[in-house]
Design a protein around this motif. Structure first.
Motif, mmCIF file in Angstrom:
data_model
loop_
_atom_site.group_PDB
_atom_site.id
_atom_site.type_symbol
_atom_site.label_atom_id
_atom_site.label_comp_id
_atom_site.label_asym_id
_atom_site.label_seq_id
_atom_site.Cartn_x
_atom_site.Cartn_y
_atom_site.Cartn_z
ATOM 1 N N ALA A 289 0.718 -1.239 -0.066
ATOM 2 C CA ALA A 289 0.058 -0.050 -0.172
ATOM 3 C C ALA A 289 0.974 1.381 -0.078
ATOM 4 N N THR A 290 1.896 1.272 0.769
ATOM 5 C CA THR A 290 2.928 2.271 0.641
ATOM 6 C C THR A 290 3.416 2.620 -0.711
ATOM 7 N N LEU A 291 3.829 1.463 -1.481
ATOM 8 C CA LEU A 291 4.495 1.654 -2.571
ATOM 9 C C LEU A 291 3.560 2.330 -3.629
ATOM 10 N N VAL A 292 2.179 1.751 -3.697
ATOM 11 C CA VAL A 292 0.984 2.186 -4.299
ATOM 12 C C VAL A 292 0.754 3.646 -4.145
ATOM 13 N N THR A 293 0.897 4.094 -2.801
ATOM 14 C CA THR A 293 0.620 5.314 -2.352
ATOM 15 C C THR A 293 1.437 6.322 -2.868
ATOM 16 N N VAL A 294 3.053 6.010 -2.966
ATOM 17 C CA VAL A 294 4.073 6.940 -3.105
ATOM 18 C C VAL A 294 4.257 6.969 -4.625
ATOM 19 N N ALA A 295 3.881 6.122 -5.381
ATOM 20 C CA ALA A 295 4.251 5.763 -6.966
ATOM 21 C C ALA A 295 3.724 7.116 -7.561
ATOM 22 N N PRO A 296 2.424 7.585 -7.462
ATOM 23 C CA PRO A 296 1.909 8.863 -8.134
ATOM 24 C C PRO A 296 2.891 9.913 -7.881
ATOM 25 N N LEU B 8 5.537 9.648 -10.185
ATOM 26 C CA LEU B 8 5.196 9.388 -11.701
ATOM 27 C C LEU B 8 4.518 10.734 -12.347
ATOM 28 N N GLY B 9 4.097 11.585 -11.402
ATOM 29 C CA GLY B 9 3.472 12.841 -11.818
ATOM 30 C C GLY B 9 1.989 12.417 -12.062
ATOM 31 N N THR B 10 1.460 11.639 -11.522
ATOM 32 C CA THR B 10 -0.028 11.346 -11.882
ATOM 33 C C THR B 10 -0.873 11.948 -10.737
ATOM 34 N N THR B 11 -1.973 11.680 -10.852
ATOM 35 C CA THR B 11 -2.765 12.159 -9.565
ATOM 36 C C THR B 11 -2.744 11.382 -8.502
ATOM 37 N N PRO B 12 -2.555 11.897 -7.361
ATOM 38 C CA PRO B 12 -2.498 11.113 -6.002
ATOM 39 C C PRO B 12 -3.740 10.315 -5.901
ATOM 40 N N PHE B 13 -3.460 9.218 -4.973
ATOM 41 C CA PHE B 13 -4.639 8.264 -4.555
ATOM 42 C C PHE B 13 -5.395 9.076 -3.509
#
Length: 86
Positions: free
Chosen positions: A30-37, A40-45
């Motif tokens: 969950a931490t990796l999925v949350t920090v990835a945006p 990557l410059g996409t919209t945050p979760f």
């Protein structure tokens, strides 16, 4: 003299350690999925994903409690086997 405990038997606290490791792993994903945006410059979760990241700490505490329970059981067993009549 061989120990009477089987190699594959569950000691006190083993279940907590395993469950804590699983919860920690879920929190790490969950931490990796949350920090990835953020990278990557996409919209945050949504905000609840940051709450799921806290599962890492919960899993760590669960595993630590399992280790302490296992240590306490080992100390009790050693103390009961070490008592000699005076």
């Amino acid at each position: 003299m061989r120990d009477k405990t089987q190699a594959n038997s569950a000691a006190p606290g083993d279940g907590l350690v395993r469950a804590g490791a699983l919860v920690f792993f879920i929190g790490a994903v969950a931490t990796l999925v949350t920090v990835a945006p953020l990278f990557l410059g996409t919209t945050p979760f949504p905000t609840y994903m940051f709450g799921l990241s806290m599962l890492m700490a919960v899993g760590f505490l669960m595993a630590g409690a399992g280790v302490l329970r296992s240590v306490a059981a080992g100390r009790r067993q050693a103390r009961s086997g070490r008592q000699f009549p005076r």
